[in-house]
Design a protein around this motif. Sequence first.
Motif, PDB file in Angstrom:
ATOM      1  N   TYR A  65       0.275   1.110  -5.282  1.00  4.65           N
ATOM      2  CA  TYR A  65       0.723   1.598  -3.761  1.00  4.65           C
ATOM      3  C   TYR A  65       0.264   2.859  -3.633  1.00  4.65           C
ATOM      4  O   TYR A  65       0.107   3.785  -4.262  1.00  4.65           O
ATOM      5  CB  TYR A  65       2.192   1.386  -3.422  1.00  4.65           C
ATOM      6  N   ALA A  66      -0.225   2.687  -2.248  1.00  4.39           N
ATOM      7  CA  ALA A  66      -0.579   4.178  -1.493  1.00  4.39           C
ATOM      8  C   ALA A  66       0.268   4.567  -0.376  1.00  4.39           C
ATOM      9  O   ALA A  66       0.582   3.473   0.359  1.00  4.39           O
ATOM     10  CB  ALA A  66      -1.850   4.442  -1.103  1.00  4.39           C
ATOM     11  N   SER A  67       0.635   5.801  -0.294  1.00  8.42           N
ATOM     12  CA  SER A  67       1.575   6.055   1.309  1.00  8.42           C
ATOM     13  C   SER A  67       1.073   7.436   1.532  1.00  8.42           C
ATOM     14  O   SER A  67       0.924   8.356   0.850  1.00  8.42           O
ATOM     15  CB  SER A  67       2.966   5.845   0.865  1.00  8.42           C
ATOM     16  N   ILE A  68       1.123   7.726   2.855  1.00 10.50           N
ATOM     17  CA  ILE A  68       1.085   9.085   3.198  1.00 10.50           C
ATOM     18  C   ILE A  68       2.034   9.128   4.584  1.00 10.50           C
ATOM     19  O   ILE A  68       2.297   8.253   5.341  1.00 10.50           O
ATOM     20  CB  ILE A  68      -0.350   9.444   3.797  1.00 10.50           C
ATOM     21  N   ALA A  69       2.736  10.357   4.740  1.00 11.30           N
ATOM     22  CA  ALA A  69       3.517  10.488   5.771  1.00 11.30           C
ATOM     23  C   ALA A  69       2.997  10.985   7.034  1.00 11.30           C
ATOM     24  O   ALA A  69       3.121  10.651   8.300  1.00 11.30           O
ATOM     25  CB  ALA A  69       4.665  11.594   5.256  1.00 11.30           C
ATOM     26  N   ILE A  90       6.092   6.363   7.413  1.00  9.75           N
ATOM     27  CA  ILE A  90       4.727   6.372   6.388  1.00  9.75           C
ATOM     28  C   ILE A  90       3.876   5.173   6.403  1.00  9.75           C
ATOM     29  O   ILE A  90       4.148   4.188   6.958  1.00  9.75           O
ATOM     30  CB  ILE A  90       5.280   6.444   4.865  1.00  9.75           C
ATOM     31  N   TRP A  91       2.684   5.470   6.301  1.00  9.21           N
ATOM     32  CA  TRP A  91       1.809   4.492   5.877  1.00  9.21           C
ATOM     33  C   TRP A  91       1.856   4.063   4.554  1.00  9.21           C
ATOM     34  O   TRP A  91       1.916   4.927   3.718  1.00  9.21           O
ATOM     35  CB  TRP A  91       0.183   4.983   6.232  1.00  9.21           C
ATOM     36  N   HIS A  92       2.158   2.859   4.485  1.00  2.00           N
ATOM     37  CA  HIS A  92       2.302   2.342   2.982  1.00  2.00           C
ATOM     38  C   HIS A  92       1.729   1.001   2.913  1.00  2.00           C
ATOM     39  O   HIS A  92       1.499   0.050   3.595  1.00  2.00           O
ATOM     40  CB  HIS A  92       3.993   1.798   2.778  1.00  2.00           C
ATOM     41  N   THR A  93       0.933   0.792   1.640  1.00  2.00           N
ATOM     42  CA  THR A  93      -0.271  -0.341   1.395  1.00  2.00           C
ATOM     43  C   THR A  93       0.887  -1.380   1.034  1.00  2.00           C
ATOM     44  O   THR A  93       2.162  -1.236   0.790  1.00  2.00           O
ATOM     45  CB  THR A  93      -0.859  -0.026   0.186  1.00  2.00           C
ATOM     46  N   GLN A  94       0.481  -2.667   1.160  1.00  2.00           N
ATOM     47  CA  GLN A  94       1.308  -3.802   1.145  1.00  2.00           C
ATOM     48  C   GLN A  94       2.107  -3.905  -0.426  1.00  2.00           C
ATOM     49  O   GLN A  94       1.372  -3.728  -1.415  1.00  2.00           O
ATOM     50  CB  GLN A  94       0.561  -5.274   1.325  1.00  2.00           C
ATOM     51  N   TRP A  95       3.375  -4.208  -0.251  1.00  2.00           N
ATOM     52  CA  TRP A  95       4.032  -4.410  -1.730  1.00  2.00           C
ATOM     53  C   TRP A  95       4.824  -5.769  -1.424  1.00  2.00           C
ATOM     54  O   TRP A  95       4.926  -6.440  -2.537  1.00  2.00           O
ATOM     55  CB  TRP A  95       5.104  -3.427  -1.952  1.00  2.00           C
ATOM     56  N   GLN A  96       5.099  -6.275  -0.147  1.00  3.99           N
ATOM     57  CA  GLN A  96       5.874  -7.612  -0.162  1.00  3.99           C
ATOM     58  C   GLN A  96       4.831  -8.787   0.089  1.00  3.99           C
ATOM     59  O   GLN A  96       3.950  -8.808   0.703  1.00  3.99           O
ATOM     60  CB  GLN A  96       6.623  -7.536   1.149  1.00  3.99           C
ATOM     61  N   GLY A  97       4.855  -9.624  -1.031  1.00  2.00           N
ATOM     62  CA  GLY A  97       3.621 -10.490  -1.391  1.00  2.00           C
ATOM     63  C   GLY A  97       2.649  -9.981  -2.144  1.00  2.00           C
ATOM     64  O   GLY A  97       3.096  -9.912  -3.497  1.00  2.00           O
ATOM     65  N   SER A  98       1.579  -9.943  -1.661  1.00  2.00           N
ATOM     66  CA  SER A  98       0.409  -9.422  -2.511  1.00  2.00           C
ATOM     67  C   SER A  98       0.686  -7.831  -2.826  1.00  2.00           C
ATOM     68  O   SER A  98       1.189  -7.197  -1.800  1.00  2.00           O
ATOM     69  CB  SER A  98      -0.813  -9.687  -2.062  1.00  2.00           C
ATOM     70  N   ALA A  99      -0.178  -6.964  -3.678  1.00  2.00           N
ATOM     71  CA  ALA A  99      -0.156  -5.818  -3.821  1.00  2.00           C
ATOM     72  C   ALA A  99      -1.371  -5.262  -4.286  1.00  2.00           C
ATOM     73  O   ALA A  99      -1.776  -5.194  -5.496  1.00  2.00           O
ATOM     74  CB  ALA A  99       1.104  -5.255  -4.836  1.00  2.00           C
ATOM     75  N   PRO A 100      -2.334  -5.027  -3.407  1.00  2.00           N
ATOM     76  CA  PRO A 100      -3.493  -4.792  -3.871  1.00  2.00           C
ATOM     77  C   PRO A 100      -3.905  -3.500  -4.568  1.00  2.00           C
ATOM     78  O   PRO A 100      -3.138  -2.788  -4.366  1.00  2.00           O
ATOM     79  CB  PRO A 100      -4.392  -4.601  -2.266  1.00  2.00           C
ATOM     80  N   PRO A 124       2.957  14.237   1.826  1.00  2.00           N
ATOM     81  CA  PRO A 124       3.237  13.065   1.070  1.00  2.00           C
ATOM     82  C   PRO A 124       4.831  12.278   1.419  1.00  2.00           C
ATOM     83  O   PRO A 124       5.420  13.004   2.416  1.00  2.00           O
ATOM     84  CB  PRO A 124       3.566  13.472  -0.396  1.00  2.00           C
ATOM     85  N   ARG A 125       4.807  11.139   1.033  1.00  2.00           N
ATOM     86  CA  ARG A 125       6.212  10.356   1.219  1.00  2.00           C
ATOM     87  C   ARG A 125       7.131  11.439   0.883  1.00  2.00           C
ATOM     88  O   ARG A 125       7.007  12.059  -0.190  1.00  2.00           O
ATOM     89  CB  ARG A 125       5.974   9.237   0.453  1.00  2.00           C
TER      90      ARG A 125
END
Length: 778
Positions: free
Chosen positions: A672-676, A721-731, A754-755
């Motif tokens: 996962y990637a995230s940015i606040a 935050i921007w957070h990449t997908q974690w529910q379902g698929s997790a690219p 950062p988060r």
Amino acid sequence: MKKIHLLLLACLCGTLVFAQPSQVKNANTFAIGKESFLLNGKPFVIRCGEMHFARVPREYWLHRLQMAKAMGLNTICAYLFWNVHEPKPNEFNWSDMADAAAFCKLAQQAGLYVILRPGPYSCAEWEFGGFPWWLLKKKDIKLRTQDPYYLERCKIYLKEVGRVLAPLQISNGGNIIMTQVENEYGSYGNDKEYIGKIRDYLVEAGFTITLFTCDGPSQLKSDVRDDIFSVVNFGGNPEASFKYLRNIRAEGPLMCGEFYPGWFDSWGNKHHMGSTGGVIKDIKYMLDNKASFSIYMAHGGTSFGLWSGANCPPFLPQTSSYDYDAPISEAGWTTDKFYALRKLFGQYLQEGETLPEVPAANPMISIAPFKTTEVAPIFSNLPKAINSVEIKNMEEFDQGFGAILYRTKLTADAKNVDLNIKEVHDLAYIFLNGKKIATLDRRRNESVCKLASVKNGDVLDILVEAMGRVNYGGYLHDRKGITQGVNIVDANGKSKTVENWQVFPIELQNNSIPANLKFTKGSSNMPAFHKGTFTVSKPGDTYLDVSQWGKGLIWVNGHCLGRFWNIGPTQTMYLPGPWLKEGANEVVVLDYIGGKNGLQGLEKPILDSLTEKVENKKHRKEGQTLDVSNVPTTYEGSFANGINQQTIEFNSSTEGRFFCIEALNSQNGRPYASIAELYLLDEKGKELPRSKWKVAYADSEELSGEDGKADNVFDLQSTSIWHTQWQGSAPKYPHYLVIDLGTVQKISGFKYLPRQDADNGRIKDYKIFISNTKFKGL
């Protein structure tokens, strides 16, 4: 000789002094020890919750305070809003819902101490962050700086605050134990001398108790002074946040000044909810470590009248409901979060403490459906016109709130022309010869509409509705109306400034409708006031269902309930029982866009019903792939792990419109990637404006399990935050985020936050790409 409180002595000496228990023996004392707060000489953990008396009907103050006490709190934190207490220069208001002294005395009656947050700046999703609008009448004012006029007004206001509230300090037998200096200043500036001046004004006003500042973990360094106590604000991850506080404050009790159990709502976005499990886990950590805290909000209440604020950029006006998913609901009900906290606090009571019984909820009523029967169109009820050659904003016409109508006659025939309004604050309804032709919405940066063919003598009306002024960040100087000018642009692109206006300021108030409105039987789909009555056999609380209406304000028996907007998320307005009367009650609805005219009272609110087409769709089309292989790398590096904001400086400035960050991996090895928050820096190292930014591409966003949209990286909120997908698929990595800056800019670096609440998704290695043109695949 009078005894001087230790912190006041510290302020005067320029060093923060810590008291020892042996030094604080007298009754009615509160001080800072090396490891804990000292109440009457004994260690004391502050279990506090935020509650704003201006957001609660005065008749319910004691009930809400008793609810807080029953939940297990021992202290209430309360903002003062300068604009409530000084609505006009040198005219002070401490009556009715502005009676701060009465609120503090009721808190003492309920067994609660008070932490006072007098401003001058408050934020709190309140109109203009609490500043009085009339400050903006001075064109060159610089808020939250050492601007002489601004400081002069701050001093006058704080002296008045001291006159009213200094007698209620604990040292005088009252219950106010701490007073805040300014508010979260590190998110705005870094002038510590300014903070010192505000501190001095409070001391001169008679505040001898503990003075403190608060800010987020990464902003603390910008406003912490050695001679003022400091606390840290966060919405999660207390261990990391307190470590950051310890890095700059080696001794003294730990305290979280704002701990968020939920969040506020903005028009057009989903209703926010906070996890009860996460709240309990984090507060338990603080209790186990004898850290003090204030829950923001323990009870949110309602931004009645015209008091709700806005964020910018992008411009996002906030709802009048300030429910906040707080432990005590908007109407003062218990929640699952309330009982979970009550159970937790019951395990950490101090010697002699017991939890009182939970007060009963106030009765709710329903109101049968009814309609308004009379109408007063705005265009038929205009005030006296003011002639003005140039366009001017509301404040220049000595107007604080409401709407303003600009009217002119066009002077030439033309075809295929555009109307260009420079800075609509906030919604402009455009009429040509009395017919509505367009609406321009500041939320979408709209400024241009088609006029098609016009002729000499055509009447152009621009009705501008002001929403709440910006309450946070660098766009505080938020003047309303049309702030720059109006141009007609012909088919060849030639622009001509429109002049010679008739201006009609439509001033609106919190506790009265405009005088001399002429109502007639009927209804209207034009901007208008609508009046009706409904009958109540026994008054009680209710939620007025306004879902059939368009957009505007509503008054019941002269009390303005706030703003409504059919786009949601709220579709109801809290109507307190004390504002109703047995028998007939009058309702007045101001609707700018028209609706179906029906109203009813519900026993439960509608807080999460969106009707507008939500633009929070994923910023990646099905099958779309970004390709930056043909673009030179502007910069590459590695972020440090942790919650600190990091500033990255490029080797040289780069020019471009499109900014891409390619995240290569995470600090913890997960996908996962995230940015606040992201800020870009100009060639002088200053932050570039973000008002025109748009997300051009994000390879992955979590929109179901949480609000992880990519727009959150420039929404001014460290908790979103921007957070990449974690529910379902997790690219898997790499992850890409592309921002369109709107115009070509010179960029010398960026700031990355950062988060803050957890380590999941924090980026480690990255590359930056900057281009004048779109990247391949966009």
